[in-house]
Design an enzyme around this catalytic site. Structure first.
Site, PDB file in Angstrom:
ATOM      1  N   ASP A  55      94.477  38.576  41.856  1.00 60.69           N
ATOM      2  CA  ASP A  55      92.729  38.677  41.825  1.00 60.69           C
ATOM      3  C   ASP A  55      93.442  37.101  42.186  1.00 60.69           C
ATOM      4  O   ASP A  55      92.344  36.423  42.647  1.00 60.69           O
ATOM      5  CB  ASP A  55      92.085  38.863  40.465  1.00 60.69           C
ATOM      6  CG  ASP A  55      90.402  38.687  40.976  1.00 60.69           C
ATOM      7  OD1 ASP A  55      90.036  39.244  41.721  1.00 60.69           O
ATOM      8  OD2 ASP A  55      89.639  38.081  39.777  1.00 60.69           O
ATOM      9  N   HIS A  60      95.189  32.113  45.263  1.00 66.08           N
ATOM     10  CA  HIS A  60      94.632  30.671  45.137  1.00 66.08           C
ATOM     11  C   HIS A  60      95.999  30.198  44.057  1.00 66.08           C
ATOM     12  O   HIS A  60      95.583  28.755  44.721  1.00 66.08           O
ATOM     13  CB  HIS A  60      93.088  31.062  44.283  1.00 66.08           C
ATOM     14  CG  HIS A  60      92.085  32.289  44.505  1.00 66.08           C
ATOM     15  ND1 HIS A  60      92.015  32.357  45.329  1.00 66.08           N
ATOM     16  CD2 HIS A  60      91.488  33.045  44.049  1.00 66.08           C
ATOM     17  CE1 HIS A  60      91.039  33.282  46.016  1.00 66.08           C
ATOM     18  NE2 HIS A  60      90.559  34.116  44.804  1.00 66.08           N
ATOM     19  N   LYS A  90      90.006  39.130  51.252  1.00 58.72           N
ATOM     20  CA  LYS A  90      90.529  39.380  50.209  1.00 58.72           C
ATOM     21  C   LYS A  90      89.725  40.440  49.065  1.00 58.72           C
ATOM     22  O   LYS A  90      88.672  40.102  48.635  1.00 58.72           O
ATOM     23  CB  LYS A  90      90.953  38.285  49.344  1.00 58.72           C
ATOM     24  CG  LYS A  90      90.658  37.682  47.566  1.00 58.72           C
ATOM     25  CD  LYS A  90      90.838  36.471  47.007  1.00 58.72           C
ATOM     26  CE  LYS A  90      91.818  36.801  45.756  1.00 58.72           C
ATOM     27  NZ  LYS A  90      90.497  37.715  44.296  1.00 58.72           N
ATOM     28  N   LYS A 129      90.025  34.796  31.948  1.00 61.75           N
ATOM     29  CA  LYS A 129      88.724  34.888  32.100  1.00 61.75           C
ATOM     30  C   LYS A 129      88.758  34.679  30.936  1.00 61.75           C
ATOM     31  O   LYS A 129      88.889  35.114  29.780  1.00 61.75           O
ATOM     32  CB  LYS A 129      88.362  36.364  32.097  1.00 61.75           C
ATOM     33  CG  LYS A 129      88.964  36.552  33.738  1.00 61.75           C
ATOM     34  CD  LYS A 129      87.234  37.123  34.852  1.00 61.75           C
ATOM     35  CE  LYS A 129      87.848  37.492  36.333  1.00 61.75           C
ATOM     36  NZ  LYS A 129      86.981  37.026  36.918  1.00 61.75           N
ATOM     37  N   ARG A 146      76.161  51.396  56.676  1.00 57.01           N
ATOM     38  CA  ARG A 146      75.538  53.387  56.241  1.00 57.01           C
ATOM     39  C   ARG A 146      74.702  53.778  56.576  1.00 57.01           C
ATOM     40  O   ARG A 146      74.218  53.970  57.246  1.00 57.01           O
ATOM     41  CB  ARG A 146      75.994  53.768  55.445  1.00 57.01           C
ATOM     42  CG  ARG A 146      77.408  54.604  55.295  1.00 57.01           C
ATOM     43  CD  ARG A 146      78.277  54.685  54.214  1.00 57.01           C
ATOM     44  NE  ARG A 146      79.671  55.783  54.502  1.00 57.01           N
ATOM     45  CZ  ARG A 146      79.722  56.976  54.780  1.00 57.01           C
ATOM     46  NH1 ARG A 146      78.270  57.687  55.289  1.00 57.01           N
ATOM     47  NH2 ARG A 146      80.517  57.170  55.672  1.00 57.01           N
ATOM     48  N   HIS A 201      89.198  31.777  49.386  1.00 58.04           N
ATOM     49  CA  HIS A 201      88.254  30.785  49.499  1.00 58.04           C
ATOM     50  C   HIS A 201      88.303  29.846  49.142  1.00 58.04           C
ATOM     51  O   HIS A 201      87.855  28.756  48.892  1.00 58.04           O
ATOM     52  CB  HIS A 201      86.659  31.884  49.241  1.00 58.04           C
ATOM     53  CG  HIS A 201      87.022  31.362  47.569  1.00 58.04           C
ATOM     54  ND1 HIS A 201      87.188  32.404  46.546  1.00 58.04           N
ATOM     55  CD2 HIS A 201      86.479  31.020  46.783  1.00 58.04           C
ATOM     56  CE1 HIS A 201      86.977  32.287  45.683  1.00 58.04           C
ATOM     57  NE2 HIS A 201      86.387  31.266  45.380  1.00 58.04           N
ATOM     58  N   GLU A 235      87.835  30.565  33.526  1.00 55.36           N
ATOM     59  CA  GLU A 235      86.758  30.826  34.197  1.00 55.36           C
ATOM     60  C   GLU A 235      86.553  31.619  32.515  1.00 55.36           C
ATOM     61  O   GLU A 235      87.298  31.509  31.632  1.00 55.36           O
ATOM     62  CB  GLU A 235      86.433  32.268  34.707  1.00 55.36           C
ATOM     63  CG  GLU A 235      87.378  32.150  35.736  1.00 55.36           C
ATOM     64  CD  GLU A 235      86.585  33.462  36.613  1.00 55.36           C
ATOM     65  OE1 GLU A 235      85.550  33.506  37.532  1.00 55.36           O
ATOM     66  OE2 GLU A 235      87.912  33.993  36.620  1.00 55.36           O
ATOM     67  N   LYS A 262      87.192  25.318  49.744  1.00 58.71           N
ATOM     68  CA  LYS A 262      86.847  24.345  48.252  1.00 58.71           C
ATOM     69  C   LYS A 262      86.802  22.374  49.238  1.00 58.71           C
ATOM     70  O   LYS A 262      87.793  22.276  49.409  1.00 58.71           O
ATOM     71  CB  LYS A 262      87.293  23.946  47.210  1.00 58.71           C
ATOM     72  CG  LYS A 262      86.342  26.048  46.327  1.00 58.71           C
ATOM     73  CD  LYS A 262      86.623  26.140  45.600  1.00 58.71           C
ATOM     74  CE  LYS A 262      86.819  27.227  44.446  1.00 58.71           C
ATOM     75  NZ  LYS A 262      85.488  27.438  43.956  1.00 58.71           N
TER      76      LYS A 262
HETATM   77  C1  BG6 Z   1      87.463  35.398  43.362  1.00 55.82           C
HETATM   78  C2  BG6 Z   1      87.853  36.549  42.418  1.00 55.82           C
HETATM   79  O1  BG6 Z   1      88.506  35.437  44.141  1.00 55.82           O
HETATM   80  O2  BG6 Z   1      88.151  34.518  42.559  1.00 55.82           O
HETATM   81  C3  BG6 Z   1      86.892  36.520  40.612  1.00 55.82           C
HETATM   82  O3  BG6 Z   1      88.452  37.518  42.698  1.00 55.82           O
HETATM   83  C4  BG6 Z   1      87.237  34.872  40.231  1.00 55.82           C
HETATM   84  O4  BG6 Z   1      87.685  37.485  39.921  1.00 55.82           O
HETATM   85  C5  BG6 Z   1      86.870  33.825  41.851  1.00 55.82           C
HETATM   86  O5  BG6 Z   1      85.615  35.443  39.323  1.00 55.82           O
HETATM   87  C6  BG6 Z   1      86.558  32.535  41.292  1.00 55.82           C
HETATM   88  O6  BG6 Z   1      86.497  32.534  41.514  1.00 55.82           O
HETATM   89  P1  BG6 Z   1      85.128  30.628  41.777  1.00 55.82           P
HETATM   90  O7  BG6 Z   1      85.191  29.772  42.963  1.00 55.82           O
HETATM   91  O8  BG6 Z   1      83.872  31.099  40.939  1.00 55.82           O
HETATM   92  O9  BG6 Z   1      86.541  29.785  41.055  1.00 55.82           O
END
Ligand code: BG6
Length: 481
Positions: free
Chosen positions: A229, A234, A142, A334, A43, A172, A210, A176
């Site tokens: 999430d 994942h 996502k 988390k 923007r 993503h 995490e 990996k």
């Molecule tokens: C993301 C989530 O898709 O993946 C995050 O939205 C998360 O909350 C992240 O922290 C973890 O990805 P990675 O690659 O750090 O394991």
């Protein structure tokens, strides 16, 4: 091959934190095809030059190893352009089209790194100006919806404008190197395949743990939670790669057809099985590596009474001939004790014991991060004499060490694949919808249950109920053994 790569959301967090550093790495490694232009769209009213300066500043905040030197940035910046767009204005899309048409690159990749609420509108406007022709690909980041209906709505809008073969849905984790190695492990080697089934495997555990909390993402996270999430995408993608049948070829649809079959075979949840087989938790204050950290409810922009889950552990089964009766445990959270993503395949014990002492069943640990490798745990004799008990030993492969210099990060790999048109590592709409279909009864049951998530202390492995879930079947999580 010339390409134009357009980032909608060009000044957003995802673009500068993940996408631009990944592109820079591709550029640094000489992997970015020649003749590329990168266009950031947002923007703000600013010139190419101002955008480049802004991005240079942002690069100071990324990992040192991924930061360009001044000279490298100068060269990379020559690919960067900026265009102001108000995404609600049809004529701004025409402006974009004119900009792209003036060069007529071989490939145009449109990366929607915006809020998903804008996806429908952006796709329709792109279609209206004809930015959906054969050379165009659209990349969707996502979260793709927050339930089945919203995911279907996004998919309808995308399908109304683009063919499925033009749609690149990012998870993503699939980019990996460790996750791609799962395919190599299973389908590039004959060793495990005869054992990869219910007759030999007792249970499979997928953990995506995490250490970090929600940080500054409280507002987004509170409307999302760990199930949406991490599990819906994942963790389920990992489960499909572990459980799928061998695909007939290493091609996108052969792979995605097999993954879809796994998702369709997952045991559906009912309100009763959600109560029994799913544990949700929320972190309280605690201690992570000697640092006192706040509880979830004290995080910025988190409502004080929030029931949002920051931890999920669940038990499921894959109802087919290969896997019937084998528990699959998925767990994510988390503020847990470690940053640790791994898949643990626990084999069955020997059918008849002839050595003294306990006997620990074999276990294959597929380490995804922070380490990337394989550990096969076996039993051996030291050779110290008669009556000796067996000793656990392991075969340990460290892929980072073996291949470090040649490895490519997840976003780098996925961006290069999107430019090259390789769909293998992207999620098809039917897979994504099926994953929502499976997750939705959990969301519904939680919405109807006022008790909310169970508290757990930051720095722990989650609520005790998560251990009980596995113990009920006579097993335990890997770190408890
Ligand atoms: C993301 C989530 O898709 O993946 C995050 O939205 C998360 O909350 C992240 O922290 C973890 O990805 P990675 O690659 O750090 O394991």
């Amino acid at each position: 091959m010339s390409f134009d790569l357009v980032f909608f959301g060009g000044t957003g967090d995802l673009t500068w934190r993940k996408l631009m550093p990944a592109l820079f790495q591709a550029f640094r490694h000489g992997k970015l095809p020649e003749g590329g232009r990168i266009l950031a769209v947002a923007r703000d009213d600013q010139s190419d030059e101002r955008y480049r300066e802004w991005l240079k500043e942002r690069f100071r905040e990324v990992d040192a190893g991924k930061r360009p030197s001044d000279e490298e940035f100068e060269r990379f910046a020559s690919l960067l352009h900026y265009k102001r767009m108000d995404l609600s204005q049809p004529e701004h899309y025409q402006g974009l089209k004119d900009w792209l048409d003036a060069r007529n690159a071989d490939t145009v990749v449109l990366y929607l790194a915006t809020s998903p609420y804008l996806f429908t509108q952006i796709c329709q406007q792109l279609g209206a100006v004809g930015l959906n022709h054969d050379k165009v690909r659209v990349v969707l980041e996502k979260p793709l919806g927050h339930d089945l209906a919203s995911a279907q709505e996004i998919n309808r809008a995308v399908r109304g404008v683009f063919a499925e073969s033009q749609a690149f849905r990012i998870d993503h984790y699939l980019g990996k190197p460790s996750v791609q190695n799962l395919m190599a492990l299973r389908f590039g080697n004959a060793l495990f395949e005869p054992l990869w089934r219910r007759e030999s495997i007792a249970n499979i555990q997928i953990t995506l743990a995490e250490r970090l909390g929600v940080g500054t993402r409280g507002a987004f996270y509170d409307g999302t939670g760990a199930l949406r999430d991490m599990i819906q995408n994942h963790a389920l993608q990992l489960l499909t790669m572990i459980a799928m049948e061998p695909p007939s070829a290493n091609d996108a649809d052969a792979i995605r057809d097999e993954k879809l079959k796994v998702l369709r075979s997952l045991k559906p949840f009912t309100p009763d099985s959600v109560a029994r087989d799913v544990v949700r938790g929320q972190y309280r204050a605690g201690n992570i590596e000697g640092v006192v950290v706040p509880g979830y409810l004290d995080e910025v922009k988190v409502p004080p009474e929030s029931h949002c889950e920051t931890f999920v552990a669940l038990r499921t089964e894959v109802n087919n001939w290969r896997w019937a009766g084998v528990p699959f445990y998925l767990r994510t959270g988390k503020r847990l004790a470690a940053r640790d993503a791994q898949i643990v395949v626990n084999f069955r014990p020997v059918p008849h014991k002839i050595f003294p002492g306990g006997s620990q069943p074999n276990r294959l640990v597929i380490k995804l991060q922070p380490e990337d490798g394989l550990e096969l745990q076996l039993l051996a004799q030291k050779g110290t004499g008669q009556g000796e008990q067996l000793t656990p030993v392991s075969l340990d492969l460290d892929f980072d060490k073996a291949f470090a210099a040649q490895r490519v990060g997840a976003y780098e790999r996925l961006l290069l694949d999107a430019i090259a048109g390789r769909l293998n590592l992207f999620v098809r709409s039917d897979e994504q919808e099926q994953a929502w279909r499976w997750v939705e009864p959990i969301l519904d049951a939680w919405a109807a249950d006022p008790s909310g998530p169970r508290p757990y202390t930051s720095g722990s492995w989650g609520p005790a109920a998560a251990s009980a879930l596995v113990a009920r079947d006579g097993f335990s999580w890997a770190e408890e053994q």
